[in-house]
Design a protein around this motif. Structure first.
Motif, PDB file in Angstrom:
ATOM      1  N   UNK A 462       0.833  -1.205   0.000  1.00 38.51           N
ATOM      2  CA  UNK A 462       0.000   0.000   0.000  1.00 38.51           C
ATOM      3  C   UNK A 462       0.865   1.253   0.000  1.00 38.51           C
ATOM      4  N   UNK A 463       1.940   1.233   0.790  1.00 39.20           N
ATOM      5  CA  UNK A 463       2.825   2.407   0.854  1.00 39.20           C
ATOM      6  C   UNK A 463       3.526   2.645  -0.475  1.00 39.20           C
ATOM      7  N   UNK A 464       3.762   1.559  -1.251  1.00 35.55           N
ATOM      8  CA  UNK A 464       4.437   1.687  -2.544  1.00 35.55           C
ATOM      9  C   UNK A 464       3.458   1.954  -3.687  1.00 35.55           C
ATOM     10  N   UNK A 465       2.186   2.104  -3.366  1.00 40.86           N
ATOM     11  CA  UNK A 465       1.193   2.357  -4.401  1.00 40.86           C
ATOM     12  C   UNK A 465       0.771   1.121  -5.158  1.00 40.86           C
ATOM     13  N   UNK A 466       1.028  -0.064  -4.574  1.00 39.71           N
ATOM     14  CA  UNK A 466       0.662  -1.323  -5.213  1.00 39.71           C
ATOM     15  C   UNK A 466      -0.657  -1.833  -4.623  1.00 39.71           C
ATOM     16  N   UNK A 467      -1.386  -2.652  -5.368  1.00 39.43           N
ATOM     17  CA  UNK A 467      -2.612  -3.240  -4.804  1.00 39.43           C
ATOM     18  C   UNK A 467      -2.265  -4.155  -3.625  1.00 39.43           C
ATOM     19  N   UNK A 468      -3.060  -4.102  -2.582  1.00 39.68           N
ATOM     20  CA  UNK A 468      -2.839  -4.962  -1.422  1.00 39.68           C
ATOM     21  C   UNK A 468      -3.894  -6.062  -1.340  1.00 39.68           C
ATOM     22  N   UNK A 469      -4.706  -6.172  -2.378  1.00 38.21           N
ATOM     23  CA  UNK A 469      -5.817  -7.129  -2.397  1.00 38.21           C
ATOM     24  C   UNK A 469      -5.339  -8.569  -2.143  1.00 38.21           C
ATOM     25  N   UNK A 470      -4.290  -8.990  -2.857  1.00 37.31           N
ATOM     26  CA  UNK A 470      -3.849 -10.391  -2.773  1.00 37.31           C
ATOM     27  C   UNK A 470      -3.374 -10.733  -1.372  1.00 37.31           C
ATOM     28  N   UNK A 471      -2.665  -9.807  -0.748  1.00 36.34           N
ATOM     29  CA  UNK A 471      -2.172 -10.077   0.615  1.00 36.34           C
ATOM     30  C   UNK A 471      -3.341 -10.211   1.594  1.00 36.34           C
ATOM     31  N   UNK A 472      -4.368  -9.400   1.414  1.00 32.28           N
ATOM     32  CA  UNK A 472      -5.541  -9.515   2.270  1.00 32.28           C
ATOM     33  C   UNK A 472      -6.283 -10.824   2.046  1.00 32.28           C
ATOM     34  N   UNK A 473      -6.331 -11.246   0.783  1.00 26.72           N
ATOM     35  CA  UNK A 473      -6.989 -12.512   0.463  1.00 26.72           C
ATOM     36  C   UNK A 473      -6.257 -13.678   1.133  1.00 26.72           C
ATOM     37  N   UNK A 474      -4.939 -13.680   1.038  1.00 25.99           N
ATOM     38  CA  UNK A 474      -4.154 -14.749   1.659  1.00 25.99           C
ATOM     39  C   UNK A 474      -4.288 -14.712   3.179  1.00 25.99           C
ATOM     40  N   UNK A 475      -4.372 -13.526   3.741  1.00 23.16           N
ATOM     41  CA  UNK A 475      -4.573 -13.393   5.187  1.00 23.16           C
ATOM     42  C   UNK A 475      -5.875 -14.080   5.593  1.00 23.16           C
ATOM     43  N   UNK A 476      -6.926 -13.856   4.823  1.00 28.42           N
ATOM     44  CA  UNK A 476      -8.209 -14.472   5.134  1.00 28.42           C
ATOM     45  C   UNK A 476      -8.147 -15.991   5.038  1.00 28.42           C
ATOM     46  N   UNK A 477      -7.425 -16.492   4.070  1.00 30.75           N
ATOM     47  CA  UNK A 477      -7.292 -17.946   3.933  1.00 30.75           C
ATOM     48  C   UNK A 477      -6.511 -18.546   5.110  1.00 30.75           C
ATOM     49  N   UNK A 478      -5.523 -17.822   5.583  1.00 33.37           N
ATOM     50  CA  UNK A 478      -4.786 -18.295   6.758  1.00 33.37           C
ATOM     51  C   UNK A 478      -5.686 -18.313   7.991  1.00 33.37           C
ATOM     52  N   UNK A 479      -6.543 -17.316   8.122  1.00 33.49           N
ATOM     53  CA  UNK A 479      -7.498 -17.306   9.240  1.00 33.49           C
ATOM     54  C   UNK A 479      -8.427 -18.506   9.172  1.00 33.49           C
ATOM     55  N   UNK A 480      -8.882 -18.838   7.977  1.00 29.43           N
ATOM     56  CA  UNK A 480      -9.791 -19.975   7.811  1.00 29.43           C
ATOM     57  C   UNK A 480      -9.071 -21.290   8.137  1.00 29.43           C
ATOM     58  N   UNK A 481      -7.808 -21.399   7.728  1.00 29.63           N
ATOM     59  CA  UNK A 481      -7.036 -22.610   8.011  1.00 29.63           C
ATOM     60  C   UNK A 481      -6.816 -22.774   9.505  1.00 29.63           C
ATOM     61  N   UNK A 482      -6.575 -21.657  10.199  1.00 31.68           N
ATOM     62  CA  UNK A 482      -6.372 -21.713  11.651  1.00 31.68           C
ATOM     63  C   UNK A 482      -7.651 -22.161  12.358  1.00 31.68           C
ATOM     64  N   UNK A 483      -8.771 -21.652  11.918  1.00 29.65           N
ATOM     65  CA  UNK A 483     -10.045 -22.043  12.523  1.00 29.65           C
ATOM     66  C   UNK A 483     -10.316 -23.526  12.308  1.00 29.65           C
ATOM     67  N   UNK A 484      -9.971 -24.040  11.130  1.00 29.58           N
ATOM     68  CA  UNK A 484     -10.171 -25.460  10.845  1.00 29.58           C
ATOM     69  C   UNK A 484      -9.285 -26.321  11.743  1.00 29.58           C
TER      70      UNK A 484
END
Length: 504
Positions: A462-484
């Motif tokens: 985000x600070x470099x002006x790049x999209x941060x969408x993919x990192x947020x998506x991967x974060x959500x998948x890690x949260x789901x894996x932890x819950x499982x």
């Protein structure tokens, strides 16, 4: 600059009357080239008390032949050694002495034996011209340089596998040699034979068969000795950046520390507490490199699993930059640790512990009773931590509690592993079930670490002006894996709890 090669060879005894069989008749051989006789002159170095020879390590300076220079040979398995080479110089090169530091403990190395050999070389090749092996007949004269000036002489046959050759070919050659009365050598190396045959009169054998363990103390000390040996043996592999070496060294360090903590009725905890603290330090330092390696692999795998359309922006380039920076720093840190005086003091402390172990009355107990007691105690400790974690709501506190349970699972598994030779099948079953708990909790903790890294990557993007969408998506998948993983834990733990060794 030092280079290295894997050396796989067999040695056979010979005499002046020994005649080689027709090597062209060895299965798979198309031709045999006789390359003539080469004169080799090698001086072997070791500490005054022969620390390297005691563990099958050799350091030599050799002239003559195509590979003149310094050669360090490190045992890998039976008949297999890694040979690390450096150019000729007057003194042992620093890049080689660093690789034997865990053995010499900075004691100086001195010339101990000189071997002068006349080597008659035959190269065995396949019908297509591919080199299969090199067979040499060596006439050897040995001179003791340190500890007396005795000499010895013998003839031996050495068969060395060609690079990338099939080790089974050595068996084929060996069968032909033995059919002609040529027997395998009892000595693992020329140096070992030279030291044995030139030893001063009355010198006891360099190695003695270990006594059969009888008491709980025997079993615990045997386990401690094996882990201490693993640390020293893996040191050069870590320095050479061999695959999985850091992980294996860290595991040996943790197993050793767990043994000191789990067997308090066998080894005096007050006497081993300082050493345990140093082992914790070493495991932590090695973890900087290993944890970076695990994190890099996990993030790459998560990114690879995404559809191309969801990898938005220069995500792979940013991940490569992060990985390179982290790995470079961790490698430098690991090397600095192995070069430190603190690490050397730890190795000396391990030697002192094994030379004069602080045994308690429990050391004399029957192995089955004492080791089973230690296994049950650590299992009970794990049970308390799992229960506490499961009682907490999802969030940072539960994450921390699960990480604590993971460490307890690892310790319980290690003590069960140490008890397997005594307790047999019950301990084997416990190890298997505890490993499942440890793996599940380990994956959960790796996800916790990955989420923190993904958040940092998102902020940087985000600070470099790049999209941060993919990192947020991967974060959500890690949260789901932890819950499982948290949902799966009760069943995995129940199976492990049922497998705990019972009281006799």
């Amino acid at each position: 600059m030092a280079d290295s090669k894997r050396e796989i060879e067999r040695k056979y005894d010979a005499t002046d009357a020994t005649r080689l069989p027709d090597l062209d008749r060895v299965a798979g051989v198309g031709s045999v080239a006789h390359e003539g006789v080469t004169e080799l002159d090698a001086v072997y170095y070791d500490t005054e008390d022969l620390r390297l020879a005691a563990v099958g390590v050799t350091l030599r300076r050799r002239t003559g032949g195509a590979d003149a220079g310094w050669h360090l040979k490190l045992p890998v398995a039976a008949h297999v050694r890694d040979e690390v080479r450096a150019p000729l110089s007057d003194a042992p090169p620093d890049q080689l002495t660093a690789l034997i530091r865990s053995r010499t403990l900075d004691a100086p190395v001195v010339p101990v034996v000189r071997l002068v050999s006349a080597r008659d070389v035959h190269v065995l090749t396949a019908p297509d011209g591919t080199a299969l092996a090199e067979l040499s007949v060596d006439e050897v004269v040995a001179e003791r340089l340190h500890g007396g000036g005795r000499t010895a002489a013998w003839t031996e046959i050495e068969v060395e596998l060609a690079d990338d050759g099939d080790p089974a070919f050595l068996d084929t050659v060996g069968r032909v040699l033995e059919e002609h009365g040529i027997r395998p050598s009892a000595a693992p190396s020329k140096l070992a034979r030279a030291l044995g045959e030139t030893a001063p009169a009355g010198t006891p054998p360099r190695t003695a068969a270990p006594a059969e363990p009888r008491t709980a103390g025997d079993h615990v000390l045997g386990y401690v000795r094996r882990q201490a040996e693993a640390i020293a043996a893996l040191d050069p592999a870590v320095r050479r950046e061999l695959p999985d070496s850091v992980h294996r060294m860290r595991v040996a360090t943790r197993r050793l520390r767990s043994a000191l903590r789990s067997h308090r009725r066998v080894l005096d905890r007050e006497a081993t507490a300082a050493l345990g603290a140093e082992l914790k330090w070493l495991a932590g330092e090695l973890g900087a490199d290993r944890d970076q390696e695990v994190l890099d692999a996990r993030l790459r795998a998560r990114l690879d699993a995404l559809p191309v359309t969801l990898a938005v922006g220069p995500v792979r380039a940013r991940l490569r930059l992060r990985s390179a920076a982290g790995r470079s720093g961790s490698r430098r840190r690991t090397t600095a640790v192995l070069d430190s005086a603190r690490y050397l003091d730890l190795l000396r402390a391990l030697e002192a512990l094994l030379a004069a172990p602080p045994l308690l009355p429990g050391a004399g107990a029957a192995p089955a009773d004492e080791l089973a007691r230690a296994v049950r105690k650590d299992h009970k400790r794990l049970a308390g931590r799992v229960a506490r974690a499961l009682d907490l709501p999802a969030g940072p506190d539960r994450d921390a509690a699960l990480h604590s349970a993971r460490k307890a699972a690892k310790r319980a598994r290690y003590v069960a592993e140490a008890a397997r030779p005594v307790l047999g099948k019950p301990a084997k079953k416990a190890v298997k079930r505890l490993k499942a708990v440890q793996s599940l909790l380990g994956d959960h903790q790796d996800g916790v670490v990955a989420r923190a890294a993904l958040r940092d990557l998102a902020v940087q993007a985000d600070a470099a002006g790049e999209p941060s969408f993919t990192w947020g998506l991967l974060y959500g998948r890690e949260e789901a894996a932890a819950a499982a993983a948290e949902r799966e834990l009760p069943a995995v733990w129940h199976r492990a709890h049922r497998a705990r060794p019972r009281r006799p």
